[in-house]
Design a protein around this motif. Sequence first.
Motif, PDB file in Angstrom:
ATOM      1  N   GLY A   1      -2.213  -1.387  -4.662  1.00 40.28           N
ATOM      2  CA  GLY A   1      -3.389  -1.603  -3.831  1.00 40.28           C
ATOM      3  C   GLY A   1      -3.991  -2.976  -3.980  1.00 40.28           C
ATOM      4  O   GLY A   1      -5.176  -3.105  -4.350  1.00 40.28           O
TER       5      GLY A   1
ATOM      6  N   GLU B   1      -7.066  -3.923   0.774  1.00 38.60           N
ATOM      7  CA  GLU B   1      -7.574  -2.764   1.483  1.00 38.60           C
ATOM      8  C   GLU B   1      -7.990  -3.201   2.881  1.00 38.60           C
ATOM      9  O   GLU B   1      -8.756  -4.146   3.039  1.00 38.60           O
ATOM     10  CB  GLU B   1      -8.781  -2.146   0.765  1.00 38.60           C
ATOM     11  CG  GLU B   1      -8.429  -1.407  -0.506  1.00 38.60           C
ATOM     12  CD  GLU B   1      -7.560  -0.186  -0.243  1.00 38.60           C
ATOM     13  OE1 GLU B   1      -7.742   0.446   0.814  1.00 38.60           O
ATOM     14  OE2 GLU B   1      -6.713   0.119  -1.092  1.00 38.60           O
TER      15      GLU B   1
ATOM     16  N   ARG C   1       0.836  -1.210   0.000  1.00 33.81           N
ATOM     17  CA  ARG C   1       0.000   0.000   0.000  1.00 33.81           C
ATOM     18  C   ARG C   1       0.865   1.252   0.000  1.00 33.81           C
ATOM     19  O   ARG C   1       0.541   2.249  -0.654  1.00 33.81           O
ATOM     20  CB  ARG C   1      -0.927   0.012   1.214  1.00 33.81           C
ATOM     21  CG  ARG C   1      -2.010  -1.035   1.180  1.00 33.81           C
ATOM     22  CD  ARG C   1      -3.030  -0.798   2.258  1.00 33.81           C
ATOM     23  NE  ARG C   1      -3.940   0.269   1.882  1.00 33.81           N
ATOM     24  CZ  ARG C   1      -4.351   1.238   2.689  1.00 33.81           C
ATOM     25  NH1 ARG C   1      -3.898   1.303   3.922  1.00 33.81           N
ATOM     26  NH2 ARG C   1      -5.188   2.151   2.278  1.00 33.81           N
TER      27      ARG C   1
END
Length: 804
Positions: A438, A441, A433
């Motif tokens: 990404g 999450e 991250r």
Amino acid sequence: MTATPRGSGAAPLLLGVRHHGPGSARAVRAALEAHRPRAVLVEGPPEADAVAGLAADPGLRPPVALLAHALDDPGRSAFWPLAAFSPEWVALRWALEHDAVVRFIDLPAAHTLALTEPDAERSPEGDVPPPEAGPPPRPDPLAALAEAAGYDDPERWWEDVVEHRGTAPGGTAAGPHDPYAPFTAVAEAMTALREAAPASGGGVHERDALREAHMRLRLREACRTHGDGAVAVVCGAWHVPALAGAHPVTADRRLLRGLPRARTEVTWVPWTNRRLSRAGGYGAGITSPGWYGHLFTVPDRPVERWLTKVAGMLREEDVAVSTAHVIEAVRLAETLATVRGRPLAGLTETVDAVRAVLCEGSEVPLALVRERLIVGHDLGEVPSSAPAVPLQRDLTRLQRTLRLRPEARERAVELDLREPGGAARSRLLHRLRLLGVGWGEPVTGRAGGTGTFKERWLLCWEPELSVRVAEAGVWGTTVEAAATALLASRAAEARALPEVSALAEQCLLAGLGDALPTVMRALADRAALDTDVARLASALPALVRAARYGDVRGTDARALAEVAEGLAERVRVGLPPACAGLDADGAAALRTHLDAAHRAVALLGVAGLRERWRAMLRGVTARAGAAALLRGRCARLLLDEGGLAPEEGERLVARALSPGTPPPEAAGWLEGFLSGGGMLLAHDERLFALVDGWLTGVSAQGFTDVLPLLRRTFAAYESGVRRTLGELVRRGAGTGGSRGSGAPQAPRPGFGPGLDPRRADAVRPTLELLLRGASAHHRPEPEPEPEPEPDHDHEHDVRVEVAR
């Protein structure tokens, strides 16, 4: 000729296809088997010639894509996706299996990337490239052909003409046919479309002209080497007329002369069905890749096999589906195809049959069918022998070591930070991250989140993450080294204290101990120079979380704890004077920082600091000139954690709501005191009575002035709390004197066990209209509403309006 069998003429074999079409893929394989060329030219960047041989590796499993990116700017990239049913992939595999030379002939990626805007996502594989500024976009050839055939949907036309071609109505293979016939027909149609394009204003796209000029040069080169009849070309159908016609070599070279170039690198990367289904960006524009893959792989009876697969998936989801359901669905799909004049039931008919029979009209299970089967969650694989930046190789190694396999579907992963494996996976995800990859999450909530023994992540691998990995490769050759370098660079460049404190938290979450000294120096420097209380308070929570939970991750956070304690002391000293002279917006903003800092001090757990913090809050509650909102908020914070006795809290409320206090100031104090939850007001009868008495005593004009503040306060409560308060108002709770008084209290007008006939009569006409629901000419004239009495009616309206 565009489809001449080898040996019967000098023309190369031109196979115009629809990209990612299973019918085109089958036709290409049949034509290549019949023609047996010595060289196969495929639409794609010539730089991919170096990695074309990897298509024979069993470890390269579609869907995959050729990725080209600029070496000096990895973010500038382009993809050429390929599925198992893509004609280009079939041609590539056929050439490698039959020892034929395979070459890519499209415009080089070096030019494509140099001509592309840095921030523009581009997918150069489609028949219809994204339009550029300037020249008008050419029409969609499939849409034009479908319209000419009387279809309003190009997908349906293509299925009927190509995908279902060669399949008998029963679903079995039809008799032998000319393998070159479909390509000859498509070439003739495209020739007519291109000839009509200038008249319609479409013309030839500027990028198309460049691509086709380079294709012709590569085609001439292959023909000189292998002979015209020994060369086969697989390209988008739109380009076939441009390759078949006569064009001067000098004109093509002149068109390509002087094009900008970029140093590029090409490799294979995994792709997903979901990306294939997207029309824009990096997608391929195939709305049903799962369905197309099914059509390409099944040997016969595609509808029966497809509906059986759908039934199996629904059974796994506990949907009651029997064999009889499948039989009825097949019959319905075939009947719909017959009624609609189609040669075979297509996706539209099978979806209608699944909805009606297997899903019993419900869209909920049908959504699962679309997601899992029509689109699908396939994620391709790339062998370790494929070229990759060192950072990608390290990430692949870590994924394999930590058993954290990338998948195309979104999945939840819960990590226990007390276990070595869970902590290692958490560090990897946090480092990625930081690097802008990404993949995962974090999910906050009861099951996980930052600052607990467990973390919950949602993981989903998207193809463009390969570009992000390539971009991050400039920071280091391993994930840890790259994240450390990037974090240290950001800390040195950061100017705001909250930004540096957030980096400190990320440093501990990602386990980057080597970057911590740099971050700590930047943190100390910014904290020493910053005198703004709001910025200091906003930087405190991240520091406290990092210091408080560093031991969970095995990180030494003592230095951070010392900085956080010093920062809290500065906030404590600077907050009281900062509360004075604020307007409404400034007070509201500072209240947010006050709440966050209060939670951070409680989490830090330093006994002496907590006592001093409480003393500061008590001082603000009595500080003259401090904003009423902040005085009320400090009183509530003290009351919640036991810093005020209930009686003392009631005295503060009574003083703030006394008749001598202007209504706006009293409402601001009340907003600060009551914000954060209304259960205190619902359960404290004395406090309820004080607030209720103040509200009913406010004048009409004063109530109008304070109503927006009160609405904002009560609107933040949960619906259950608001209902409880409304019920208390309806019953007249807390309206009579002190708590514990045994004397019965007289009910206020409009409240109590009895009814007020006058008020009931006032709403009767409207109620009759609602119950009747009659047309306008049957509605009685509403009776005039009686004039309200001025005294107690205003008090009642005040109470009901606030409760509402």
